[in-house]
Scaffold this motif. Structure first.
Motif, PDB file in Angstrom:
ATOM      1  N   ALA A 133      18.161  67.322 -20.631  1.00  0.00           N
ATOM      2  CA  ALA A 133      16.914  68.072 -20.805  1.00  0.00           C
ATOM      3  C   ALA A 133      16.936  69.379 -20.026  1.00  0.00           C
ATOM      4  O   ALA A 133      16.324  70.359 -20.439  1.00  0.00           O
ATOM      5  CB  ALA A 133      15.723  67.222 -20.360  1.00  0.00           C
ATOM      6  N   ALA A 134      17.651  69.412 -18.900  1.00  0.00           N
ATOM      7  CA  ALA A 134      17.660  70.614 -18.067  1.00  0.00           C
ATOM      8  C   ALA A 134      18.326  71.773 -18.794  1.00  0.00           C
ATOM      9  O   ALA A 134      17.767  72.845 -18.921  1.00  0.00           O
ATOM     10  CB  ALA A 134      18.361  70.340 -16.748  1.00  0.00           C
ATOM     11  N   ASP A 135      19.531  71.585 -19.250  1.00  0.00           N
ATOM     12  CA  ASP A 135      20.249  72.624 -19.988  1.00  0.00           C
ATOM     13  C   ASP A 135      21.377  71.935 -20.749  1.00  0.00           C
ATOM     14  O   ASP A 135      22.442  71.680 -20.198  1.00  0.00           O
ATOM     15  CB  ASP A 135      20.806  73.682 -19.027  1.00  0.00           C
ATOM     16  CG  ASP A 135      21.397  74.867 -19.765  1.00  0.00           C
ATOM     17  OD1 ASP A 135      21.447  74.848 -21.014  1.00  0.00           O
ATOM     18  OD2 ASP A 135      21.811  75.829 -19.094  1.00  0.00           O
ATOM     19  N   PRO A 136      21.154  71.631 -22.017  1.00  0.00           N
ATOM     20  CA  PRO A 136      22.153  70.874 -22.782  1.00  0.00           C
ATOM     21  C   PRO A 136      23.520  71.546 -22.830  1.00  0.00           C
ATOM     22  O   PRO A 136      24.550  70.873 -22.779  1.00  0.00           O
ATOM     23  CB  PRO A 136      21.544  70.780 -24.175  1.00  0.00           C
ATOM     24  CG  PRO A 136      20.089  71.032 -23.994  1.00  0.00           C
ATOM     25  CD  PRO A 136      19.959  71.895 -22.788  1.00  0.00           C
ATOM     26  N   ALA A 137      23.565  72.862 -22.888  1.00  0.00           N
ATOM     27  CA  ALA A 137      24.856  73.562 -22.976  1.00  0.00           C
ATOM     28  C   ALA A 137      25.646  73.394 -21.674  1.00  0.00           C
ATOM     29  O   ALA A 137      26.856  73.128 -21.707  1.00  0.00           O
ATOM     30  CB  ALA A 137      24.625  75.034 -23.283  1.00  0.00           C
ATOM     31  N   ARG A 138      24.974  73.540 -20.543  1.00  0.00           N
ATOM     32  CA  ARG A 138      25.657  73.379 -19.251  1.00  0.00           C
ATOM     33  C   ARG A 138      26.091  71.931 -19.046  1.00  0.00           C
ATOM     34  O   ARG A 138      27.143  71.667 -18.472  1.00  0.00           O
ATOM     35  CB  ARG A 138      24.752  73.828 -18.102  1.00  0.00           C
ATOM     36  CG  ARG A 138      24.597  75.350 -18.068  1.00  0.00           C
ATOM     37  CD  ARG A 138      23.794  75.805 -16.896  1.00  0.00           C
ATOM     38  NE  ARG A 138      24.521  75.543 -15.657  1.00  0.00           N
ATOM     39  CZ  ARG A 138      23.964  75.621 -14.458  1.00  0.00           C
ATOM     40  NH1 ARG A 138      22.707  75.952 -14.329  1.00  0.00           N
ATOM     41  NH2 ARG A 138      24.673  75.363 -13.381  1.00  0.00           N
ATOM     42  N   TYR A 139      25.281  70.998 -19.525  1.00  0.00           N
ATOM     43  CA  TYR A 139      25.629  69.577 -19.409  1.00  0.00           C
ATOM     44  C   TYR A 139      26.914  69.288 -20.190  1.00  0.00           C
ATOM     45  O   TYR A 139      27.819  68.628 -19.690  1.00  0.00           O
ATOM     46  CB  TYR A 139      24.479  68.706 -19.911  1.00  0.00           C
ATOM     47  CG  TYR A 139      24.835  67.249 -20.019  1.00  0.00           C
ATOM     48  CD1 TYR A 139      24.939  66.467 -18.880  1.00  0.00           C
ATOM     49  CD2 TYR A 139      25.079  66.660 -21.262  1.00  0.00           C
ATOM     50  CE1 TYR A 139      25.276  65.130 -18.974  1.00  0.00           C
ATOM     51  CE2 TYR A 139      25.419  65.327 -21.359  1.00  0.00           C
ATOM     52  CZ  TYR A 139      25.514  64.560 -20.208  1.00  0.00           C
ATOM     53  OH  TYR A 139      25.856  63.236 -20.310  1.00  0.00           O
ATOM     54  N   GLN A 140      26.999  69.824 -21.406  1.00  0.00           N
ATOM     55  CA  GLN A 140      28.193  69.601 -22.223  1.00  0.00           C
ATOM     56  C   GLN A 140      29.411  70.265 -21.588  1.00  0.00           C
ATOM     57  O   GLN A 140      30.503  69.694 -21.585  1.00  0.00           O
ATOM     58  CB  GLN A 140      27.963  70.128 -23.634  1.00  0.00           C
ATOM     59  CG  GLN A 140      26.997  69.274 -24.435  1.00  0.00           C
ATOM     60  CD  GLN A 140      26.675  69.882 -25.798  1.00  0.00           C
ATOM     61  OE1 GLN A 140      27.087  70.991 -26.106  1.00  0.00           O
ATOM     62  NE2 GLN A 140      25.940  69.121 -26.608  1.00  0.00           N
ATOM     63  N   ALA A 141      29.236  71.474 -21.041  1.00  0.00           N
ATOM     64  CA  ALA A 141      30.352  72.164 -20.398  1.00  0.00           C
ATOM     65  C   ALA A 141      30.839  71.381 -19.172  1.00  0.00           C
ATOM     66  O   ALA A 141      32.046  71.245 -18.947  1.00  0.00           O
ATOM     67  CB  ALA A 141      29.940  73.573 -19.998  1.00  0.00           C
ATOM     68  N   ALA A 142      29.909  70.850 -18.390  1.00  0.00           N
ATOM     69  CA  ALA A 142      30.292  70.068 -17.220  1.00  0.00           C
ATOM     70  C   ALA A 142      31.002  68.783 -17.622  1.00  0.00           C
ATOM     71  O   ALA A 142      31.997  68.386 -17.001  1.00  0.00           O
ATOM     72  CB  ALA A 142      29.057  69.745 -16.378  1.00  0.00           C
ATOM     73  N   THR A 143      30.531  68.134 -18.665  1.00  0.00           N
ATOM     74  CA  THR A 143      31.162  66.914 -19.153  1.00  0.00           C
ATOM     75  C   THR A 143      32.587  67.192 -19.611  1.00  0.00           C
ATOM     76  O   THR A 143      33.517  66.451 -19.269  1.00  0.00           O
ATOM     77  CB  THR A 143      30.339  66.313 -20.315  1.00  0.00           C
ATOM     78  OG1 THR A 143      29.013  66.075 -19.866  1.00  0.00           O
ATOM     79  CG2 THR A 143      30.939  65.021 -20.800  1.00  0.00           C
ATOM     80  N   GLN A 144      32.790  68.261 -20.367  1.00  0.00           N
ATOM     81  CA  GLN A 144      34.131  68.617 -20.838  1.00  0.00           C
ATOM     82  C   GLN A 144      35.047  68.939 -19.661  1.00  0.00           C
ATOM     83  O   GLN A 144      36.203  68.540 -19.638  1.00  0.00           O
ATOM     84  CB  GLN A 144      34.062  69.813 -21.796  1.00  0.00           C
ATOM     85  CG  GLN A 144      33.495  69.471 -23.151  1.00  0.00           C
ATOM     86  CD  GLN A 144      34.308  68.386 -23.837  1.00  0.00           C
ATOM     87  OE1 GLN A 144      35.532  68.358 -23.774  1.00  0.00           O
ATOM     88  NE2 GLN A 144      33.604  67.448 -24.469  1.00  0.00           N
ATOM     89  N   SER A 145      34.520  69.653 -18.689  1.00  0.00           N
ATOM     90  CA  SER A 145      35.308  70.011 -17.519  1.00  0.00           C
ATOM     91  C   SER A 145      35.755  68.769 -16.760  1.00  0.00           C
ATOM     92  O   SER A 145      36.897  68.664 -16.318  1.00  0.00           O
ATOM     93  CB  SER A 145      34.487  70.921 -16.611  1.00  0.00           C
ATOM     94  OG  SER A 145      35.214  71.280 -15.475  1.00  0.00           O
ATOM     95  N   LEU A 146      34.848  67.793 -16.619  1.00  0.00           N
ATOM     96  CA  LEU A 146      35.200  66.550 -15.929  1.00  0.00           C
ATOM     97  C   LEU A 146      36.223  65.739 -16.718  1.00  0.00           C
ATOM     98  O   LEU A 146      37.142  65.149 -16.149  1.00  0.00           O
ATOM     99  CB  LEU A 146      33.947  65.706 -15.673  1.00  0.00           C
ATOM    100  CG  LEU A 146      33.015  66.228 -14.585  1.00  0.00           C
ATOM    101  CD1 LEU A 146      31.729  65.418 -14.582  1.00  0.00           C
ATOM    102  CD2 LEU A 146      33.696  66.159 -13.238  1.00  0.00           C
TER     103      LEU A 146
END
Length: 144
Positions: free
Chosen positions: A16-29
């Motif tokens: 909910a905070a920022d879906p794009a940043r969440y996806q980028a962080a998930t991919q990075s991890l």
């Protein structure tokens, strides 16, 4: 009473905070990439492990150093506690010496008695910090 949320609350908040940043962080991890601004965790661990412990330092010196630090912390705590006890005793002395019928100075009723008590407390604390009358020193010398 148990709480069973229907979804993972942390994941929902992150999305909910920022879906794009969440996806980028998930991919990075998932890919194990290094952070954008700085060294990776592995590089940091290697850098710390490569540092020397100190010139001529051995495990016994480190142990003694840690032990001395702990003893100094305990001595400081004892000194502070003794000083606070002396401040309390001095507060009692000072409060009994302050005039009781001084409504012009302290105020009337319970507010006046509270102010008088607070004044006595601060006088006791300041006298104890300045060296007191020897109660704290006597207590500390008795421990040794």
């Amino acid at each position: 009473m148990a709480i069973s949320p229907p979804t993972d609350i942390i994941s929902e908040v992150a999305r909910a905070a920022d879906p794009a940043r969440y996806q980028a962080a998930t991919q990075s991890l998932l890919q194990g990439q290094a952070p954008v601004n700085g060294a990776s965790f592995e590089d940091t661990v290697r850098a710390v492990a490569a540092r020397p412990l100190g010139v001529g330092a051995d495990i016994y010196q480190m142990r003694n150093s840690l032990r001395n630090d702990a003893e100094s912390a305990a001595a400081e705590k004892s000194r502070k506690t003794s000083q606070e006890f002396e401040a309390f005793i001095l507060q009692t002395f000072v409060e009994s010496m302050l005039p009781k019928d001084a409504e012009n100075t302290y105020g009337k009723g319970s507010a006046g008695s509270v102010w008088r008590s607070m004044l006595a407390e601060q006088i006791g604390v300041q006298v104890a910090k300045a060296g007191g009358i020897g109660i704290a020193k006597h207590i500390l010398d008795g421990k040794r």
